[in-house]
Motif scaffolding. Structure first.
Motif, short mmCIF file in Angstrom:
data_model
loop_
_atom_site.label_atom_id
_atom_site.label_comp_id
_atom_site.label_asym_id
_atom_site.label_seq_id
_atom_site.Cartn_x
_atom_site.Cartn_y
_atom_site.Cartn_z
N SER A 141 0.86 -1.18 0.00
CA SER A 141 0.00 0.00 0.00
C SER A 141 0.90 1.23 0.00
N VAL A 142 0.34 2.36 -0.37
CA VAL A 142 1.08 3.62 -0.32
C VAL A 142 0.63 4.37 0.92
N LEU A 143 1.59 4.71 1.78
CA LEU A 143 1.32 5.46 3.00
C LEU A 143 1.87 6.87 2.82
N LYS A 144 1.05 7.86 3.10
CA LYS A 144 1.49 9.26 3.07
C LYS A 144 1.26 9.82 4.46
N MET A 145 2.33 10.34 5.07
CA MET A 145 2.19 10.90 6.41
C MET A 145 2.76 12.31 6.44
N VAL A 146 2.10 13.15 7.20
CA VAL A 146 2.51 14.54 7.38
C VAL A 146 2.98 14.68 8.82
N LEU A 147 4.23 15.10 8.98
CA LEU A 147 4.84 15.24 10.30
C LEU A 147 5.05 16.72 10.63
N GLY A 148 4.75 17.10 11.85
CA GLY A 148 5.08 18.43 12.35
C GLY A 148 6.28 18.32 13.26
N CYS A 149 7.37 19.05 12.94
CA CYS A 149 8.62 18.92 13.70
C CYS A 149 9.00 20.28 14.29
N GLU A 150 9.61 20.22 15.48
CA GLU A 150 9.95 21.46 16.21
C GLU A 150 11.27 22.08 15.78
N LYS A 151 12.28 21.26 15.48
CA LYS A 151 13.62 21.79 15.22
C LYS A 151 14.15 21.23 13.91
N ARG A 152 15.06 22.00 13.27
CA ARG A 152 15.71 21.58 12.03
C ARG A 152 17.19 21.93 12.12
N GLU A 153 18.03 20.96 11.76
CA GLU A 153 19.48 21.18 11.72
C GLU A 153 19.97 20.76 10.34
N VAL A 154 20.80 21.60 9.73
CA VAL A 154 21.32 21.33 8.39
C VAL A 154 22.83 21.16 8.48
N SER A 155 23.33 20.12 7.79
CA SER A 155 24.79 19.95 7.74
C SER A 155 25.21 19.52 6.37
#
Length: 119
Positions: free
Chosen positions: A105-119
């Motif tokens: 099956s195809v699962l699509k989920m939307v996540l709400g996240c508090e922090k983001r770090e880029v490297s």
């Protein structure tokens, strides 16, 4: 929407473990502006913003699984070549599953996240 990546171009790690069957990943940043107003006035004296990062993942899952069993993830990491984005404190805002014939099956989920770090 900031970016769209095909599943072949990206590696997705959930709490440090690689997720398989990735079809696509979308990321988005929502900013809300809040302000502390002066007493007996509508004048904003102390404005501040709160950012929320939205990660939408579409992936193939076994039909028997359907949805994820948990609604909180400590981290989601997106790796694309030598670039990496790490999202922390993620909760599932919504999820839907499209059942296909066969074993997946195809699962699509939307996540709400508090922090983001880029490297």
């Amino acid at each position: 929407m900031r970016e769209f990546l095909k599943g072949e171009d990206i590696t997705v790690l959930k709490n440090g473990n690689i997720l398989g069957g990735i079809i696509s990943v979308e990321t988005q940043k929502n900013s809300s502006v809040y302000g502390v107003k002066q007493y007996l006035s509508d004048e904003v004296k102390c404005p501040h913003t709160k950012d929320e990062y939205i990660v939408t993942i579409e992936m193939n899952v076994p039909s028997s699984d359907g949805f994820l069993k948990e609604s909180y993830m400590q981290s989601i990491e997106l790796k694309n070549g030598d670039k990496s984005e790490l999202y922390r404190n993620c909760t599932v805002k919504s999820a839907w599953s499209r059942h296909k014939s066969g074993d997946f099956s195809v699962l699509k989920m939307v996540l709400g996240c508090e922090k983001r770090e880029v490297s």
